[in-house]
Design a protein around this motif. Structure first.
Motif, PDB file in Angstrom:
ATOM      1  N   LYS A  16       0.870  -1.351   0.052  1.00 61.53           N
ATOM      2  CA  LYS A  16       0.049   0.103  -0.059  1.00 61.53           C
ATOM      3  C   LYS A  16       1.076   0.947  -0.048  1.00 61.53           C
ATOM      4  CE  LYS A  16      -1.629   1.019   4.169  1.00 61.53           C
ATOM      5  NZ  LYS A  16      -2.954   0.978   5.023  1.00 61.53           N
ATOM      6  N   PHE A 153     -11.655   1.431 -10.508  1.00 56.75           N
ATOM      7  CA  PHE A 153     -11.476   2.082  -9.164  1.00 56.75           C
ATOM      8  C   PHE A 153     -12.680   2.818  -8.348  1.00 56.75           C
ATOM      9  CE2 PHE A 153      -8.253   3.153 -11.636  1.00 56.75           C
ATOM     10  CZ  PHE A 153      -6.495   2.331 -11.966  1.00 56.75           C
ATOM     11  N   SER A 159      -6.840   6.410  -9.502  1.00 59.94           N
ATOM     12  CA  SER A 159      -6.151   5.022  -7.863  1.00 59.94           C
ATOM     13  C   SER A 159      -6.564   6.412  -7.077  1.00 59.94           C
ATOM     14  CB  SER A 159      -5.401   4.466  -8.430  1.00 59.94           C
ATOM     15  OG  SER A 159      -4.430   5.051  -9.192  1.00 59.94           O
ATOM     16  N   ASP A 163      -8.248   1.634  -3.369  1.00 59.49           N
ATOM     17  CA  ASP A 163      -7.275   0.105  -3.876  1.00 59.49           C
ATOM     18  C   ASP A 163      -6.076   0.471  -3.651  1.00 59.49           C
ATOM     19  OD1 ASP A 163      -9.284   1.346  -6.513  1.00 59.49           O
ATOM     20  OD2 ASP A 163      -8.733   3.370  -6.073  1.00 59.49           O
ATOM     21  N   TYR A 167      -6.140  -3.934  -3.511  1.00 60.87           N
ATOM     22  CA  TYR A 167      -5.596  -5.061  -4.416  1.00 60.87           C
ATOM     23  C   TYR A 167      -4.603  -5.559  -4.058  1.00 60.87           C
ATOM     24  CZ  TYR A 167      -2.557  -5.760  -8.254  1.00 60.87           C
ATOM     25  OH  TYR A 167      -1.740  -6.158  -8.778  1.00 60.87           O
ATOM     26  N   THR A 170      -6.049  -9.467  -2.905  1.00 64.01           N
ATOM     27  CA  THR A 170      -7.216  -9.805  -3.480  1.00 64.01           C
ATOM     28  C   THR A 170      -5.715 -10.319  -4.374  1.00 64.01           C
ATOM     29  OG1 THR A 170      -8.680  -8.361  -3.762  1.00 64.01           O
ATOM     30  CG2 THR A 170      -8.250  -9.280  -6.041  1.00 64.01           C
ATOM     31  N   THR A 194     -11.500  -8.525 -10.244  1.00 66.41           N
ATOM     32  CA  THR A 194      -9.917  -8.909 -11.303  1.00 66.41           C
ATOM     33  C   THR A 194      -9.698  -8.250 -12.498  1.00 66.41           C
ATOM     34  OG1 THR A 194     -11.472 -10.870 -11.760  1.00 66.41           O
ATOM     35  CG2 THR A 194      -9.486 -10.803  -9.885  1.00 66.41           C
TER      36      THR A 194
END
Ligand SMILES: N[C@@H](CCC(=O)N[C@@H](CS)C(=O)NCC(=O)O)C(=O)O
Length: 195
Positions: A16, A153, A159, A163, A167, A170, A194
């Motif tokens: 991040k 986003f 973004s 996000d 992300y 994920t 995705t």
């Protein structure tokens, strides 16, 4: 201005901060740490973060750790360089911060449980109840994020830290899914996330 950014590859809080540094087009030196090499206990990191965790930064001699504090520091200190980490609109910004908190407080602990269960457990005694429970909660959370998606986003076409928080989590689920295909984890990630 020189910045060192301490980073453990592929881990969500470090990732991040890395994405935030990139979005702001900030100049920094990436200091990659390896858990298996004992880098988190090494004195060069403990001098920056006595908790022995990444991310951590040193900027012109100023040391900081804890990813939310680092991100606020990046926003405060470098407005105007690169792209902003949050939209200017205060309602959008508040919603983005809410989503980042939701990802970290509700989704991350379940992904972490899954990692502990599927990857880190050494004795081979998987607890299928824990896995099923974590999978269900992860699915519920991802569905909520997918309903919030608005454009490319979470907050539209640009973004943001929301996000950058979601992300890496994920990707961790996708990695778990590839390592342990029997648990059907890839099927719980909505296509809108995705894609
Ligand atoms: N609350 C911290 C969490 C930091 C964290 O847990 N970092 C992980 C890597 S992303 C770590 O260093 N784990 C090693 C450990 O817990 O020993 C933050 O937001 O920066």
């Amino acid at each position: 201005m020189a910045m060192n950014s301490y980073y453990v590859s592929g881990t969500p809080f470090s990732w991040k901060v890395w994405l935030s540094l990139e979005q702001e087009e900030f100049r920094y030196n990436h200091k990659i740490l390896r858990v298996d090499a004992g880098d988190l206990q090494a004195s060069r990191l403990l001098a920056v973060n006595p908790r022995g965790k990444s991310p951590a930064i040193v900027h012109d001699g100023f040391k900081l750790y804890e990813s939310p504090a680092i991100i606020e520091y990046l926003e405060d200190d470098f407005p105007g360089s690169g792209k902003p980490l949050w939209p200017r609109n205060k309602h959008k910004r508040a919603i983005g911060r809410r989503m980042a908190n939701e990802a970290e407080n509700y989704l991350y602990p379940q992904v972490r449980r899954m990692v502990d269960e599927l990857l880190l457990r050494q004795d081979g005694s998987l607890d299928n109840n824990v896995i099923a429970e974590a999978k269900e909660t992860i699915k519920l959370n991802l569905d909520m994020f997918s309903h919030n998606l608005n454009g490319n986003f979470l907050l539209g076409d640009q973004s943001s830290v929301a996000d950058f928080t979601l992300y890496p989590l994920t990707v961790m689920i996708l990695r778990l899914s590839a390592r342990c295909p029997d648990y059907g984890l890839s099927s719980i990630i909505p296509a809108s996330i995705t894609n």
